[in-house]
Design a protein around this motif. Structure first.
Motif, short mmCIF file in Angstrom:
data_model
loop_
_atom_site.label_atom_id
_atom_site.label_comp_id
_atom_site.label_asym_id
_atom_site.label_seq_id
_atom_site.Cartn_x
_atom_site.Cartn_y
_atom_site.Cartn_z
N ALA A 52 46.80 73.72 -79.15
CA ALA A 52 46.58 74.45 -80.40
C ALA A 52 47.54 73.98 -81.49
O ALA A 52 47.16 73.88 -82.66
CB ALA A 52 46.74 75.95 -80.17
N LYS A 53 48.77 73.66 -81.13
CA LYS A 53 49.75 73.19 -82.11
C LYS A 53 49.36 71.84 -82.71
O LYS A 53 49.74 71.51 -83.83
CB LYS A 53 51.13 73.11 -81.45
CG LYS A 53 51.77 74.49 -81.25
CD LYS A 53 52.90 74.48 -80.23
CE LYS A 53 54.02 73.53 -80.55
NZ LYS A 53 55.16 73.69 -79.60
N ARG A 54 48.57 71.07 -81.95
CA ARG A 54 48.14 69.75 -82.44
C ARG A 54 46.81 69.81 -83.20
O ARG A 54 46.34 68.79 -83.69
CB ARG A 54 48.01 68.78 -81.26
CG ARG A 54 49.32 68.49 -80.54
CD ARG A 54 49.17 67.33 -79.57
NE ARG A 54 48.24 67.62 -78.48
CZ ARG A 54 48.60 68.15 -77.31
NH1 ARG A 54 49.87 68.48 -77.09
NH2 ARG A 54 47.70 68.36 -76.37
N GLU A 55 46.21 70.99 -83.31
CA GLU A 55 44.90 71.12 -83.95
C GLU A 55 44.99 70.74 -85.44
O GLU A 55 46.00 70.98 -86.09
CB GLU A 55 44.38 72.55 -83.79
CG GLU A 55 42.95 72.75 -84.24
CD GLU A 55 41.97 71.83 -83.55
OE1 GLU A 55 41.63 70.80 -84.18
OE2 GLU A 55 41.55 72.13 -82.42
N GLY B 214 41.70 87.16 -102.80
CA GLY B 214 42.38 86.47 -103.89
C GLY B 214 43.06 85.18 -103.48
O GLY B 214 44.04 84.77 -104.12
N GLN B 215 42.56 84.50 -102.44
CA GLN B 215 43.16 83.21 -102.07
C GLN B 215 42.06 82.21 -101.76
O GLN B 215 40.98 82.55 -101.29
CB GLN B 215 44.08 83.37 -100.86
CG GLN B 215 43.40 83.93 -99.60
CD GLN B 215 44.36 84.09 -98.44
OE1 GLN B 215 45.16 83.22 -98.15
NE2 GLN B 215 44.28 85.24 -97.76
N ASN B 216 42.33 80.97 -102.07
CA ASN B 216 41.42 79.88 -101.76
C ASN B 216 41.90 79.18 -100.50
O ASN B 216 43.05 78.73 -100.43
CB ASN B 216 41.36 78.88 -102.92
CG ASN B 216 40.72 79.48 -104.17
OD1 ASN B 216 39.74 80.21 -104.07
ND2 ASN B 216 41.29 79.19 -105.34
N ILE B 217 41.04 79.08 -99.53
CA ILE B 217 41.40 78.48 -98.25
C ILE B 217 40.86 77.06 -98.21
O ILE B 217 39.64 76.86 -98.22
CB ILE B 217 40.85 79.30 -97.08
CG1 ILE B 217 41.38 80.74 -97.15
CG2 ILE B 217 41.23 78.66 -95.75
CD1 ILE B 217 40.81 81.66 -96.08
N PRO B 218 41.71 76.05 -98.20
CA PRO B 218 41.24 74.66 -98.14
C PRO B 218 40.40 74.41 -96.88
O PRO B 218 40.66 74.98 -95.82
CB PRO B 218 42.54 73.85 -98.09
CG PRO B 218 43.59 74.75 -98.65
CD PRO B 218 43.18 76.14 -98.25
N GLY B 219 39.39 73.58 -97.05
CA GLY B 219 38.53 73.21 -95.92
C GLY B 219 37.24 73.98 -95.85
O GLY B 219 36.33 73.60 -95.11
N PHE C 158 39.68 86.22 -89.97
CA PHE C 158 40.31 84.93 -89.70
C PHE C 158 40.75 84.91 -88.25
O PHE C 158 41.39 85.85 -87.76
CB PHE C 158 41.51 84.71 -90.62
CG PHE C 158 42.12 83.34 -90.47
CD1 PHE C 158 41.48 82.24 -91.01
CD2 PHE C 158 43.31 83.16 -89.78
CE1 PHE C 158 42.01 80.96 -90.87
CE2 PHE C 158 43.85 81.88 -89.63
CZ PHE C 158 43.20 80.78 -90.19
N ILE C 159 40.39 83.82 -87.54
CA ILE C 159 40.75 83.65 -86.14
C ILE C 159 41.65 82.42 -86.05
O ILE C 159 41.18 81.30 -86.23
CB ILE C 159 39.50 83.47 -85.24
CG1 ILE C 159 38.64 84.74 -85.29
CG2 ILE C 159 39.90 83.18 -83.81
CD1 ILE C 159 37.60 84.73 -86.36
N PRO C 160 42.95 82.61 -85.82
CA PRO C 160 43.86 81.46 -85.81
C PRO C 160 43.69 80.60 -84.56
O PRO C 160 43.35 81.11 -83.48
CB PRO C 160 45.24 82.13 -85.83
CG PRO C 160 45.03 83.45 -85.18
CD PRO C 160 43.64 83.88 -85.56
N LYS D 142 36.07 76.07 -90.99
CA LYS D 142 37.42 75.78 -90.52
C LYS D 142 38.37 75.75 -91.71
O LYS D 142 38.21 74.95 -92.62
CB LYS D 142 37.45 74.45 -89.78
CG LYS D 142 36.56 74.41 -88.55
CD LYS D 142 36.54 73.02 -87.91
CE LYS D 142 35.62 73.00 -86.69
NZ LYS D 142 35.57 71.65 -86.07
N GLY D 143 39.35 76.65 -91.69
CA GLY D 143 40.32 76.71 -92.77
C GLY D 143 41.57 75.91 -92.46
O GLY D 143 42.00 75.82 -91.31
N LYS D 144 42.14 75.33 -93.50
CA LYS D 144 43.36 74.54 -93.35
C LYS D 144 44.48 75.18 -94.16
O LYS D 144 44.23 75.83 -95.17
CB LYS D 144 43.12 73.10 -93.81
CG LYS D 144 42.08 72.36 -92.98
CD LYS D 144 41.88 70.92 -93.47
CE LYS D 144 40.85 70.20 -92.61
NZ LYS D 144 40.64 68.80 -93.06
N GLY D 145 45.70 74.95 -93.74
CA GLY D 145 46.84 75.50 -94.46
C GLY D 145 47.09 76.95 -94.10
O GLY D 145 46.43 77.54 -93.25
#
Length: 844
Positions: free
Chosen positions: A387-390, A424-429, A439-441, A483-486
């Motif tokens: 998961a840390k390398r995802e 109020g946030q933009n999620i890259p990806g 959101f599922i981390p 899939k969200g990034k950041g």
């Protein structure tokens, strides 16, 4: 042990000669010392196990008796079945372990926490073995074996048993499917003769539809472990997640001419998220089964037929969670005793084999305790590192609030972390704008399970599957996801119904408009219609008082209703409090779209539904429909067999549902008459092809023989033919949002599930195909390369006209296994709005 084997062989010979007159306990269990104060199964039942098919009532009663008599047992009731039968599990262990169970549960949670597990001393940690029997209710050698295994563990006085219980906690579920077991045992015992008939044609061996395999609503509970939509599944999944067992065993039956199977299965049909070491440990445990069965001269096999792919099955579900799932399949006697290719197969013989492999499982878990706990710990450590390398942070999901909540429940049941996305946030990806949602981390201990839930595979090592090849849950729920990034800012998820109610009490209300996009909207419409209110459907979008309503909204005028105005207002206020968008309107004039008195608002009729069942009808398809209408929408449905339909006064009904099945016994003339008089017929899957083959409808299918003219090895025949099957795949469909069948959807693309390789041609009438597959439709799942081209722009739903009626044909299953929420609305719309479809738009 040799004495036990010799005694069993002698007893077996005597049993086959003498019938059921004498079955001693040592036919099943080792001859050791037993606690005489604990009643044997035979003394409690009044007959030896195997002489009759025990009912669930008897099984429950004996387990309660054991729990009261032995300090090694603690009975837990973890739920109720649909028929209100107790779902129980026995905790079996040394009394000291039972007294410290909360501490042990805490250690199990620590063991599966990659950040804490290294502190545990594994040599002192007990193993946990989850033993489950007869999830298919008519495969009862397992549940009948449970009488004996439970007694052995409760009363056995050998040092081996005492050592086992000091180092093992056993979760012992004697029957995963109480309703099915009760149904089957009632039938079998009612058909039992004094002189046993061994002819497979005897009624004893041919139980009537719907048979005992499934639960009350016809669900195969061995496909429900992952999504857990049934109460039986919810309870046992909770036990699994609480105790984190090392091994879960699942006792089944198969065809009478088979022998005995235990896992591992076919090595090329293992899910890629399952580590290779899982299969190595499965094989090592299998050596104990092989030794036990070989010592008793019992025919068996392994490594064939069955797979480890779909995580919704009981023997595969554990594999993605650091546990070892093991499937047992015993050739079924399906009754007292019948002649097979391998000789006489008696019910006691099948029970005994389930007892033996229960004992060999206990031997393996006892011997491999530290190794199994080490594997469980390392599984979650490795998953955490993966998961840390995802490459992305996690999955963002949006959609209908009710569906988001139901999706969150599925995740929570499986221990998958999920939370609300702060607005109020933009999620890259992402290719969509987030407005809240889930959101599922990725970085969580259930990472591998999360990946399997969202995976969209289209390439596979093997081409044959025992069950479905894909189950992307966000697609099944019809949710928008990516899939969200950041970094993503989240907060605890808390489902709340929004209340849209606003009312100007100074003005008389002209009408009420209710938005039609909510998942539970069909149930609301039916409730309003059943109450006697006149409800109209908006065929076009409209705007009034600066409020937008899509086509598919409903209108309830204040004029001439059968309810006083103040009661109507209170009813609307209550509906708004349940999360529906209800607006009080004070004029009949709209800013855009048709005025409220326009013919573009059509009067809805109360659906009076017949659901056809009986021999030839697929039990699962039938049950899914019944379950959806009964438990989610609260829509009344009258269930009848094909035979009943032939003598029924069909003029009392206006909707007829044909689940997947073969209807050769259905009165075709009466079926046509029903449609000609204005009835709506809804046909699913095999019912559609039957209507085409019977010339009721001019249905054309796209079929491929998949033939290969090149010479092929004879040994490849079975696999080549099997590869042409489509075990269930997800396709992208395009919706005509202006069509009544698609009302309630906001986006014109929808994932649909198809489980057959028969694709329907589009209708000649350009308005009669409201749902069709896109040009390149495959989203996920296995489809043979020769079959896939047939899917391009094939029909998902077709609408035919017969006289004044409509026939609405679904190529796939819009209600698949109760978790395919995304297409439920298409089906519900067919029921509620099917009669309003213009005849000019139908294929004749």
């Amino acid at each position: 042990m040799r004495l036990f084997i010799s005694t069993c062989l002698l007893t077996l010979c005597l049993y086959h000669v003498q019938g059921q007159r004498s079955i001693p306990q040592n036919y099943y269990l080792p001859q050791i010392e037993y606690n005489s104060e604990i009643p044997t199964p035979a003394s409690w039942l009044g007959y030896q196990v195997g002489e009759w098919h025990a009912s669930h009532d008897q099984l429950l009663g004996y387990m309660k008796t054991l729990a009261a008599a032995s300090d090694r047992l603690e009975l837990i009731e973890y739920g109720k079945s649909h028929e209100n039968r107790a779902l129980i599990c026995l905790l079996i262990s040394d009394p000291e372990n039972l007294a410290n169970k909360e501490e042990i549960i805490g250690q199990r949670l620590q063991l599966t926490d990659p950040q804490k597990s290294k502190k545990l001393a594994l040599d002192k940690l007990p193993a946990v073995n989850y033993m489950g029997y007869s999830i298919h209710g008519n495969e009862t050698s397992g549940s009948n074996a449970a009488f004996l295994v439970a007694y052995y563990l409760a009363a056995g006085q050998s040092d081996d048993i005492k050592e086992l219980l000091k180092n093992t906690v056993i979760l012992f579920d004697p029957c995963f499917n109480p309703d099915g077991m009760q149904r089957f045992s009632t039938w079998i015992n009612s058909q039992k003769s004094i002189e046993n008939s061994t002819d497979p044609n005897d009624s004893e061996y041919n139980e009537p539809w719907p048979k005992g395999r499934t639960n009350h609503y016809g669900f195969d509970l061995n496909r429900d472990w992952l999504v857990a939509q049934q109460p039986e599944s919810k309870g046992r999944v909770s036990l699994f997640q609480t105790w984190k067992p090392n091994v879960l065993t699942d006792h089944h039956e198969m065809g009478s001419n088979a022998t005995f199977f235990f896992q591992p299965g076919i090595p090329t049909r293992v899910n890629p998220f399952t580590p290779a070491q899982n299969q190595m440990l499965t094989s090592k445990i299998g050596e104990y089964h092989a030794r036990m069965l070989s010592d008793h001269s019992i025919l068996y096999y392994s490594g064939e037929n069955y797979d480890d792919y779909y995580y919704g099955k009981g023997s595969t579900y554990p594999d993605v969670q650091g546990s070892i799932g093991i499937l047992f399949e015993q050739a079924s006697s399906r009754g007292t005793a019948q002649m097979t290719e391998n000789g006489m197969l008696s019910f006691p013989y099948t029970i005994r084999n389930q007892v033996f492999t229960s004992l060999s499982t206990l031997q393996a878990v006892k011997a491999m305790r530290v190794e199994l706990n080490t594997y469980l710990r390392q599984f979650y450590i490795d998953a955490w590192e993966e998961a840390k390398r995802e490459e992305f942070t996690g999955y963002a999901i949006q959609g209908d609030p009710y569906l988001l909540n139901e999706f969150s429940k599925v995740l929570n049941r499986q221990g998958i972390e999920n939370s609300s996305i702060e607005s109020g946030q933009n999620i890259p990806g992402l290719d969509f704008e987030t407005k809240g949602g889930l959101f599922i981390p990725c970085l969580q201990k259930q990472y591998r399970l999360v990946k399997s839930v969202f995976d969209r595979p289209t390439k596979f090592q093997d081409s044959i599957f025992y069950d479905i090849s894909t189950w992307t849950l966000a697609d099944a729920f019809g949710l928008n996801w990516g899939k969200g990034k950041g970094k993503v800012n989240t907060k605890a998820y808390n489902f709340q119904q929004e209340n849209s109610w606003q009312n100007n009490h100074d003005l008389p209300v002209y009408a009420y408009a209710i938005d039609g996009n909510a998942y539970l909207f069909p149930g609301l419409v039916y409730k309003l219609l059943k109450s006697g209110l006149r409800v109209k459907l908006a065929l076009q979008a409209f705007e009034i008082d600066q409020k937008q309503f899509d086509q598919g909204a409903i209108l309830i005028s204040s004029d001439r209703q059968n309810m006083p105005q103040h009661e109507l207002m209170r009813a609307m206020e209550q509906i708004a409090s349940e999360g529906f968008n209800v607006q009080a309107l004070y004029s009949g004039s709209t800013q855009n779209g048709p005025d409220l008195g326009s013919n573009n608002f059509e009067l809805l009729r109360v659906p009076k539904i017949l659901l056809i069942g009986g021999e030839g009808v697929n039990v699962a398809s039938y049950g899914e429909i019944w379950h959806l209408l009964d438990t989610r929408y609260g829509i009344d449905v009258i269930k009848v067999s094909m035979e009943q339909f032939g003598s029924l006064d069909i003029d009392r009904y206006n909707v007829l549902i044909l689940p997947n099945g073969n209807y050769n016994q259905l009165n075709q003339q009466k079926l046509r008459s029903f449609a000609q008089k204005g009835g709506v017929i809804i046909a699913l899957e095999g019912a559609v092809t039957w209507m085409g083959n019977s010339k009721i409808l001019p249905i054309k299918t796209r079929n491929s023989t998949g033939t290969n003219d090149d010479p092929r090895p004879y040994a490849k025949l079975t696999s080549d033919k099997g590869a042409l099957a489509m075990p269930g795949a997800i396709f992208e469909a395009k919706l005509d949002l202006s069509h009544p069948l698609c009302f309630g959807y906001r986006q014109n693309k929808l994932p649909i599930f198809l489980g057959d390789t028969i694709f329907l041609e589009k209708a000649k009438n350009p308005y009669a195909t409201p749902v069709k597959l896109t040009e390149k439709p495959l989203i996920s799942g296995y489809v043979h390369r020769k079959i896939l081209p047939l899917a391009s722009e094939a029909s998902g739903v077709l609408v035919y006209g017969i006289g004044r009626g409509k026939v609405i044909c679904f190529a796939g299953n819009p209600n698949f296994r109760s978790f395919w929420f995304g297409t439920n609305r298409l089906f519900a719309n067919a029921i509620l709005f099917g009669n309003l479809i213009q005849s000019r738009s139908t294929e004749k």
